[in-house]
Design a protein around this motif. Structure first.
Motif, PDB file in Angstrom:
ATOM      1  N   ASN A 258      -8.810  -7.065 -11.800  1.00 53.89           N
ATOM      2  CA  ASN A 258      -9.000  -7.039 -10.344  1.00 53.89           C
ATOM      3  C   ASN A 258      -8.426  -8.300  -9.716  1.00 53.89           C
ATOM      4  O   ASN A 258      -7.232  -8.516  -9.735  1.00 53.89           O
ATOM      5  CB  ASN A 258     -10.481  -6.857 -10.006  1.00 53.89           C
ATOM      6  CG  ASN A 258     -11.036  -5.564 -10.546  1.00 53.89           C
ATOM      7  OD1 ASN A 258     -10.309  -4.583 -10.663  1.00 53.89           O
ATOM      8  ND2 ASN A 258     -12.311  -5.542 -10.900  1.00 53.89           N
ATOM      9  N   SER A 259      -9.301  -9.179  -9.181  1.00 52.39           N
ATOM     10  CA  SER A 259      -8.828 -10.412  -8.551  1.00 52.39           C
ATOM     11  C   SER A 259      -9.155 -11.635  -9.394  1.00 52.39           C
ATOM     12  O   SER A 259      -9.153 -12.765  -8.895  1.00 52.39           O
ATOM     13  CB  SER A 259      -9.453 -10.565  -7.155  1.00 52.39           C
ATOM     14  OG  SER A 259      -9.078  -9.493  -6.325  1.00 52.39           O
ATOM     15  N   GLY A 260      -9.460 -11.419 -10.667  1.00 49.13           N
ATOM     16  CA  GLY A 260      -9.769 -12.536 -11.559  1.00 49.13           C
ATOM     17  C   GLY A 260      -8.521 -13.325 -11.903  1.00 49.13           C
ATOM     18  O   GLY A 260      -7.401 -12.960 -11.535  1.00 49.13           O
ATOM     19  N   PRO A 261      -8.669 -14.439 -12.651  1.00 52.80           N
ATOM     20  CA  PRO A 261      -7.510 -15.252 -13.011  1.00 52.80           C
ATOM     21  C   PRO A 261      -6.593 -14.506 -13.967  1.00 52.80           C
ATOM     22  O   PRO A 261      -7.037 -13.669 -14.752  1.00 52.80           O
ATOM     23  CB  PRO A 261      -8.140 -16.483 -13.673  1.00 52.80           C
ATOM     24  CG  PRO A 261      -9.467 -16.006 -14.171  1.00 52.80           C
ATOM     25  CD  PRO A 261      -9.930 -14.984 -13.180  1.00 52.80           C
ATOM     26  N   ALA A 262      -5.297 -14.801 -13.883  1.00 50.57           N
ATOM     27  CA  ALA A 262      -4.340 -14.186 -14.797  1.00 50.57           C
ATOM     28  C   ALA A 262      -4.587 -14.683 -16.212  1.00 50.57           C
ATOM     29  O   ALA A 262      -4.926 -15.852 -16.433  1.00 50.57           O
ATOM     30  CB  ALA A 262      -2.915 -14.508 -14.351  1.00 50.57           C
TER      31      ALA A 262
ATOM     32  N   GLN B 142       0.865  -1.177   0.000  1.00 49.17           N
ATOM     33  CA  GLN B 142       0.000   0.000   0.000  1.00 49.17           C
ATOM     34  C   GLN B 142       0.905   1.231   0.000  1.00 49.17           C
ATOM     35  O   GLN B 142       1.769   1.371   0.860  1.00 49.17           O
ATOM     36  CB  GLN B 142      -0.907   0.031   1.226  1.00 49.17           C
ATOM     37  CG  GLN B 142      -1.805   1.267   1.297  1.00 49.17           C
ATOM     38  CD  GLN B 142      -2.737   1.260   2.498  1.00 49.17           C
ATOM     39  OE1 GLN B 142      -3.056   0.215   3.051  1.00 49.17           O
ATOM     40  NE2 GLN B 142      -3.165   2.442   2.907  1.00 49.17           N
ATOM     41  N   ILE B 143       0.696   2.096  -0.983  1.00 52.10           N
ATOM     42  CA  ILE B 143       1.455   3.338  -1.051  1.00 52.10           C
ATOM     43  C   ILE B 143       0.475   4.475  -0.801  1.00 52.10           C
ATOM     44  O   ILE B 143      -0.465   4.679  -1.583  1.00 52.10           O
ATOM     45  CB  ILE B 143       2.155   3.508  -2.408  1.00 52.10           C
ATOM     46  CG1 ILE B 143       3.082   2.310  -2.673  1.00 52.10           C
ATOM     47  CG2 ILE B 143       2.944   4.805  -2.442  1.00 52.10           C
ATOM     48  CD1 ILE B 143       3.799   2.362  -4.011  1.00 52.10           C
ATOM     49  N   ASN B 144       0.661   5.165   0.319  1.00 47.83           N
ATOM     50  CA  ASN B 144      -0.300   6.161   0.809  1.00 47.83           C
ATOM     51  C   ASN B 144      -1.662   5.495   0.941  1.00 47.83           C
ATOM     52  O   ASN B 144      -1.819   4.611   1.762  1.00 47.83           O
ATOM     53  CB  ASN B 144      -0.318   7.401  -0.076  1.00 47.83           C
ATOM     54  CG  ASN B 144       0.993   8.175   0.003  1.00 47.83           C
ATOM     55  OD1 ASN B 144       1.791   7.960   0.910  1.00 47.83           O
ATOM     56  ND2 ASN B 144       1.222   9.070  -0.943  1.00 47.83           N
ATOM     57  N   ASP B 145      -2.634   5.837   0.110  1.00 47.84           N
ATOM     58  CA  ASP B 145      -3.988   5.292   0.296  1.00 47.84           C
ATOM     59  C   ASP B 145      -4.321   4.164  -0.673  1.00 47.84           C
ATOM     60  O   ASP B 145      -5.438   3.638  -0.636  1.00 47.84           O
ATOM     61  CB  ASP B 145      -5.029   6.407   0.106  1.00 47.84           C
ATOM     62  CG  ASP B 145      -4.952   7.457   1.192  1.00 47.84           C
ATOM     63  OD1 ASP B 145      -4.463   7.129   2.283  1.00 47.84           O
ATOM     64  OD2 ASP B 145      -5.377   8.596   0.940  1.00 47.84           O
ATOM     65  N   TYR B 146      -3.400   3.763  -1.540  1.00 45.09           N
ATOM     66  CA  TYR B 146      -3.777   2.865  -2.633  1.00 45.09           C
ATOM     67  C   TYR B 146      -2.939   1.597  -2.657  1.00 45.09           C
ATOM     68  O   TYR B 146      -1.783   1.568  -2.213  1.00 45.09           O
ATOM     69  CB  TYR B 146      -3.658   3.608  -3.973  1.00 45.09           C
ATOM     70  CG  TYR B 146      -4.578   4.800  -4.049  1.00 45.09           C
ATOM     71  CD1 TYR B 146      -5.938   4.638  -4.285  1.00 45.09           C
ATOM     72  CD2 TYR B 146      -4.082   6.095  -3.848  1.00 45.09           C
ATOM     73  CE1 TYR B 146      -6.780   5.738  -4.329  1.00 45.09           C
ATOM     74  CE2 TYR B 146      -4.924   7.192  -3.892  1.00 45.09           C
ATOM     75  CZ  TYR B 146      -6.279   7.008  -4.136  1.00 45.09           C
ATOM     76  OH  TYR B 146      -7.115   8.087  -4.169  1.00 45.09           O
ATOM     77  N   TYR B 147      -3.552   0.538  -3.219  1.00 39.96           N
ATOM     78  CA  TYR B 147      -2.918  -0.769  -3.304  1.00 39.96           C
ATOM     79  C   TYR B 147      -2.219  -0.952  -4.656  1.00 39.96           C
ATOM     80  O   TYR B 147      -2.756  -0.593  -5.712  1.00 39.96           O
ATOM     81  CB  TYR B 147      -3.958  -1.879  -3.150  1.00 39.96           C
ATOM     82  CG  TYR B 147      -4.397  -2.152  -1.722  1.00 39.96           C
ATOM     83  CD1 TYR B 147      -3.993  -1.343  -0.674  1.00 39.96           C
ATOM     84  CD2 TYR B 147      -5.227  -3.238  -1.420  1.00 39.96           C
ATOM     85  CE1 TYR B 147      -4.403  -1.591   0.629  1.00 39.96           C
ATOM     86  CE2 TYR B 147      -5.642  -3.494  -0.128  1.00 39.96           C
ATOM     87  CZ  TYR B 147      -5.226  -2.667   0.899  1.00 39.96           C
ATOM     88  OH  TYR B 147      -5.633  -2.916   2.182  1.00 39.96           O
ATOM     89  N   TYR B 148      -1.025  -1.552  -4.605  1.00 37.32           N
ATOM     90  CA  TYR B 148      -0.257  -1.945  -5.793  1.00 37.32           C
ATOM     91  C   TYR B 148      -0.029  -3.445  -5.651  1.00 37.32           C
ATOM     92  O   TYR B 148       0.647  -3.889  -4.719  1.00 37.32           O
ATOM     93  CB  TYR B 148       1.053  -1.165  -5.860  1.00 37.32           C
ATOM     94  CG  TYR B 148       0.830   0.323  -6.082  1.00 37.32           C
ATOM     95  CD1 TYR B 148       1.065   0.907  -7.319  1.00 37.32           C
ATOM     96  CD2 TYR B 148       0.368   1.144  -5.044  1.00 37.32           C
ATOM     97  CE1 TYR B 148       0.847   2.269  -7.530  1.00 37.32           C
ATOM     98  CE2 TYR B 148       0.140   2.500  -5.253  1.00 37.32           C
ATOM     99  CZ  TYR B 148       0.388   3.061  -6.487  1.00 37.32           C
ATOM    100  OH  TYR B 148       0.154   4.394  -6.699  1.00 37.32           O
ATOM    101  N   GLU B 149      -0.563  -4.230  -6.594  1.00 35.40           N
ATOM    102  CA  GLU B 149      -0.715  -5.672  -6.375  1.00 35.40           C
ATOM    103  C   GLU B 149      -0.013  -6.498  -7.451  1.00 35.40           C
ATOM    104  O   GLU B 149       0.332  -5.991  -8.521  1.00 35.40           O
ATOM    105  CB  GLU B 149      -2.212  -6.022  -6.361  1.00 35.40           C
ATOM    106  CG  GLU B 149      -3.002  -5.212  -5.336  1.00 35.40           C
ATOM    107  CD  GLU B 149      -4.506  -5.252  -5.581  1.00 35.40           C
ATOM    108  OE1 GLU B 149      -5.260  -5.205  -4.595  1.00 35.40           O
ATOM    109  OE2 GLU B 149      -4.920  -5.327  -6.760  1.00 35.40           O
ATOM    110  N   ASP B 150       0.163  -7.799  -7.116  1.00 34.98           N
ATOM    111  CA  ASP B 150       0.789  -8.762  -8.043  1.00 34.98           C
ATOM    112  C   ASP B 150       2.157  -8.255  -8.489  1.00 34.98           C
ATOM    113  O   ASP B 150       2.471  -8.204  -9.681  1.00 34.98           O
ATOM    114  CB  ASP B 150      -0.117  -9.005  -9.257  1.00 34.98           C
ATOM    115  CG  ASP B 150      -1.473  -9.564  -8.872  1.00 34.98           C
ATOM    116  OD1 ASP B 150      -1.514 -10.635  -8.242  1.00 34.98           O
ATOM    117  OD2 ASP B 150      -2.487  -8.918  -9.192  1.00 34.98           O
ATOM    118  N   LEU B 151       2.968  -7.885  -7.515  1.00 37.76           N
ATOM    119  CA  LEU B 151       4.249  -7.264  -7.812  1.00 37.76           C
ATOM    120  C   LEU B 151       5.367  -8.293  -7.951  1.00 37.76           C
ATOM    121  O   LEU B 151       5.325  -9.380  -7.363  1.00 37.76           O
ATOM    122  CB  LEU B 151       4.616  -6.262  -6.715  1.00 37.76           C
ATOM    123  CG  LEU B 151       3.636  -5.109  -6.497  1.00 37.76           C
ATOM    124  CD1 LEU B 151       4.047  -4.297  -5.272  1.00 37.76           C
ATOM    125  CD2 LEU B 151       3.537  -4.223  -7.725  1.00 37.76           C
TER     126      LEU B 151
END
Length: 356
Positions: free
Chosen positions: A186-190, A149-158
């Protein structure tokens, strides 16, 4: 939990909320009664942290305490308990790296090494003031692990590479859009969808259903048209009372209707000085010929039962102790609530709020 102390030296001597934050502060204060305004301490601390470059200084905590009329130590206790409040300066972009098991299994430790090499130790602020980081507990985005989480937001699948690129851009003043950093929605399959590909799985044909119910264009079943509700009764002043058909209601309500009186204009007591009676209820009581504290003070249990049935709030009169309040006011005394009404601190004495 580790001991958490705030940075006294870095906080300076003063703090002030930004003018544009004041409407939000008032929004939170309006959520609670005046005597319970300290319930807003967490959102107030969060707003103070926002206005103080992402962390809580000791003057900022004192400002919150003063506004909520709380002892300073009580605000300090809240701020030091919740790890969402940071007690020392952070960078313009503060990274919270999730190190809990799902993220750890998916590579969070590699992201941690990127933070150490690009920024330094946890809570260290880079010389340019742009970056800082810390490891935190689960942020609830396990399916998109590893993430930060950077400030208020999510950065995912890094990955270490994508995360390093994000930090480099932020350090160079380039904004980076949050979200997932792989090919997925979003959270769907790759990649492309891999399930429910056959139409028979979702169109009903596999279960031999010829037609799905409630499809567009289907003839709706005829529904009985409900009879319209009776119009509310109007008082002589044109105000709406709480009973739609009082004559019928009066014959069906258990108990005994209180005795009515007539008073000259201007001789009515302000029944709103009784806690639980606002403008709407006062108007309904006036329609019944109830104008004086002494009338309410003399109510019997049968009278109470009848009025509660008439106004459709069983148990409220006894719960809010109307009778004891009315007796005190009729004797020329004051109650804590009547003092607040007289001081103009009770909104329900000025509008219809609170009569439900």
């Amino acid at each position: 939990m580790a001991l958490r102390r705030f940075d006294l030296e870095a906080g300076g001597e003063t703090f002030a909320f930004k003018p544009e934050t004041e409407p939000t502060i008032q929004f939170w204060l309006d959520k609670y009664p005046v005597e319970r305004k300290r319930s807003a301490v967490i959102p107030m601390l969060w707003l103070a942290q926002k206005d103080n470059d992402g962390w809580l200084s000791e003057p900022a905590m004192r400002e919150v305490a003063d506004r909520l009329e709380m002892p300073y130590i009580r605000v300090y206790e809240v701020a030091t308990f919740y790890t969402m409040f940071r007690l020392q300066p952070v960078g313009k972009h503060h990274i919270q790296l999730c190190g809990t098991t799902p993220c750890m299994l998916r590579g969070a430790n590699n992201l941690k090494e990127v933070c150490k090499s690009k920024i330094g130790k946890p809570m260290h602020v880079t010389d340019d003031g742009r970056l800082s980081w810390e490891e935190v507990e689960c942020l609830g985005a396990c399916v998109n692990a590893p993430m930060v989480q950077i400030n208020d937001y999510y950065y995912e699948d890094l990955t270490p590479e994508s995360f390093d690129e994000i930090l480099s851009k932020l350090q160079n003043g380039v904004d980076v859009a949050p979200g997932t950093f792989v090919d997925r929605l979003n959270s769907g399959p790759a990649g492309e969808l891999t399930s429910l590909m056959e139409s028979g799985l979702f169109d009903g044909s596999r279960n031999a259903i010829s037609e799905l119910p409630n499809l567009p264009g289907a003839e709706p079943a005829e529904a009985e048209t409900p009879e319209p509700a009776p119009a509310p009764k109007k008082s002589e002043e044109g105000k709406t009372t709480l009973i739609a058909d009082s004559k019928k209601a009066e014959t069906e309500i258990a108990g005994e209707k209180p005795e009515a009186v007539e008073v000259a204009a201007g001789e009515e007591d302000d029944l709103k000085r009784i806690k639980g009676i606002g403008p709407v209820n006062e108007n309904a009581l006036n329609d019944l010929g109830i104008y004086k504290f002494s009338q309410i003070a003399a109510w019997t249990q049968d009278n109470i039962d009848w009025v509660e049935g008439y106004l459709s709030f069983p148990g409220r009169i006894e719960r809010e102790d109307w009778i004891a309040q009315a007796k005190a006011l009729a004797a020329g005394e004051e109650t804590e609530f009547s003092k607040r009404v007289d001081a103009g601190e009770v909104e329900s004495s000025m509008d219809e709020e609170g009569d439900s």
